[in-house]
Design a protein around this motif. Structure first.
Motif, PDB file in Angstrom:
ATOM      1  N   SER A  49       0.870  -1.170   0.000  1.00  0.00           N
ATOM      2  CA  SER A  49       0.000   0.000   0.000  1.00  0.00           C
ATOM      3  C   SER A  49       0.912   1.226   0.000  1.00  0.00           C
ATOM      4  O   SER A  49       2.112   1.115   0.256  1.00  0.00           O
ATOM      5  CB  SER A  49      -0.930   0.013   1.217  1.00  0.00           C
ATOM      6  OG  SER A  49      -0.177   0.023   2.417  1.00  0.00           O
ATOM      7  N   TYR A  50       0.321   2.386  -0.283  1.00  0.00           N
ATOM      8  CA  TYR A  50       1.155   3.562  -0.512  1.00  0.00           C
ATOM      9  C   TYR A  50       0.629   4.781   0.240  1.00  0.00           C
ATOM     10  O   TYR A  50      -0.566   4.905   0.513  1.00  0.00           O
ATOM     11  CB  TYR A  50       1.210   3.877  -2.011  1.00  0.00           C
ATOM     12  CG  TYR A  50       1.739   2.745  -2.846  1.00  0.00           C
ATOM     13  CD1 TYR A  50       3.098   2.616  -3.099  1.00  0.00           C
ATOM     14  CD2 TYR A  50       0.865   1.791  -3.378  1.00  0.00           C
ATOM     15  CE1 TYR A  50       3.587   1.562  -3.853  1.00  0.00           C
ATOM     16  CE2 TYR A  50       1.350   0.733  -4.143  1.00  0.00           C
ATOM     17  CZ  TYR A  50       2.714   0.626  -4.370  1.00  0.00           C
ATOM     18  OH  TYR A  50       3.189  -0.427  -5.119  1.00  0.00           O
ATOM     19  N   ILE A  51       1.565   5.676   0.535  1.00  0.00           N
ATOM     20  CA  ILE A  51       1.228   6.981   1.085  1.00  0.00           C
ATOM     21  C   ILE A  51       2.050   8.000   0.305  1.00  0.00           C
ATOM     22  O   ILE A  51       3.252   7.814   0.084  1.00  0.00           O
ATOM     23  CB  ILE A  51       1.504   7.053   2.606  1.00  0.00           C
ATOM     24  CG1 ILE A  51       1.027   8.384   3.169  1.00  0.00           C
ATOM     25  CG2 ILE A  51       2.963   6.777   2.934  1.00  0.00           C
ATOM     26  CD1 ILE A  51       0.973   8.405   4.688  1.00  0.00           C
ATOM     27  N   SER A  52       1.391   9.062  -0.158  1.00  0.00           N
ATOM     28  CA  SER A  52       2.068   9.978  -1.080  1.00  0.00           C
ATOM     29  C   SER A  52       1.689  11.430  -0.804  1.00  0.00           C
ATOM     30  O   SER A  52       0.702  11.726  -0.116  1.00  0.00           O
ATOM     31  CB  SER A  52       1.731   9.617  -2.528  1.00  0.00           C
ATOM     32  OG  SER A  52       0.339   9.764  -2.771  1.00  0.00           O
ATOM     33  N   GLN A  53       2.474  12.319  -1.400  1.00  0.00           N
ATOM     34  CA  GLN A  53       2.255  13.761  -1.275  1.00  0.00           C
ATOM     35  C   GLN A  53       2.886  14.438  -2.495  1.00  0.00           C
ATOM     36  O   GLN A  53       3.975  14.051  -2.936  1.00  0.00           O
ATOM     37  CB  GLN A  53       2.895  14.282   0.010  1.00  0.00           C
ATOM     38  CG  GLN A  53       2.681  15.747   0.263  1.00  0.00           C
ATOM     39  CD  GLN A  53       3.206  16.193   1.633  1.00  0.00           C
ATOM     40  OE1 GLN A  53       3.695  17.314   1.776  1.00  0.00           O
ATOM     41  NE2 GLN A  53       3.114  15.323   2.634  1.00  0.00           N
ATOM     42  N   THR A  54       2.199  15.446  -3.052  1.00  0.00           N
ATOM     43  CA  THR A  54       2.725  16.189  -4.193  1.00  0.00           C
ATOM     44  C   THR A  54       3.422  17.451  -3.694  1.00  0.00           C
ATOM     45  O   THR A  54       2.822  18.259  -2.984  1.00  0.00           O
ATOM     46  CB  THR A  54       1.608  16.551  -5.184  1.00  0.00           C
ATOM     47  OG1 THR A  54       0.996  15.342  -5.663  1.00  0.00           O
ATOM     48  CG2 THR A  54       2.167  17.317  -6.363  1.00  0.00           C
TER      49      THR A  54
END
Length: 220
Positions: free
Chosen positions: A98-103
């Motif tokens: 699973s992933y956690i992201s931010q731009t």
């Protein structure tokens, strides 16, 4: 009268040297203090306890977006096991990554440094865990079977090619937990191109001061 005139020039030379030194200090500090691009990289903006369940830790992570299978996403939660401060982020999973992201807002052509701290409490073989790091869709780090380790710092440099860059972490831990804390992205300071000229000017002033001092001593 001749001697007094020389002494007044000497005082002016010292004053000029002090002002020039202050200019160098201020220029260096402004360059070194790069702005932090990651929002909530220390995971301190949310309460530890789930607002909807007082018996569970909080799955809400301000500033970050989760993606993946719902079962695996549920393993991304606030933790009271930080590298510093009060909280970190616990990572686990049951099916897969699973992933956690931010731009991030970036400038094309500028070099940045990414740093974060990662810990693992897994000490039972076989190790069923994995951690990945992506910047702008490019994989910078991918490790399986991370054995027990305290919070360890990881650093990567990258050059942005767009005005926005995605920072993303992938994780999976079937038996235990991985922990993430203090995620940071800052521009790498560029060397000062004018510092050599300024320092050379200071050196010239210092040499003039030494020659004048010698002249004053000789005329006493």
């Amino acid at each position: 009268m001749k001697s007094n005139k020389k002494i007044s020039i000497f005082v002016f030379s010292v004053t000029t040297t002090l002002i020039s030194t202050a200019v160098i200090t201020n220029t260096y500090n402004a360059t070194a203090q790069a702005a932090e691009l990651v929002k909530n990289g220390s995971f301190e903006l949310d309460p530890l306890v789930d607002p909807n369940n007082p018996n569970a830790t909080n799955p809400n992570v301000t500033g970050w977006t989760k993606s993946g299978d719902p079962m695996d996403i549920s393993g991304i939660r606030m933790s009271n096991f930080p590298q510093s401060g009060n909280q970190g982020l616990s990572l686990s999973g049951f099916i897969g990554l699973s992933y956690i992201s931010q731009t991030l807002s970036t400038k094309p052509g500028v070099e940045y440094e990414l740093s974060y701290y990662l810990a693992s409490i897994d000490d039972e073989l076989p190790l069923d865990n994995q951690f990945q790091t992506f910047v702008g869709g490019k994989k910078l780090f991918d490790q399986k079977g991370i054995f027990f380790q305290p919070y360890t710092q990881y650093k990567f440099n990258f050059k942005a090619d767009a005005s926005s860059t995605e920072l993303k972490f992938g994780n999976w831990d079937k038996k235990g937990f991985l922990y993430l804390d203090n995620v940071s992205v800052k521009a790498v300071p560029e060397p000062l191109t004018t510092s050599g000229t300024v320092i050379a000017g200071l050196l010239g002033l210092w040499m003039k001061k030494k020659r004048f001092t010698s002249s004053v001593e000789a005329n006493k």
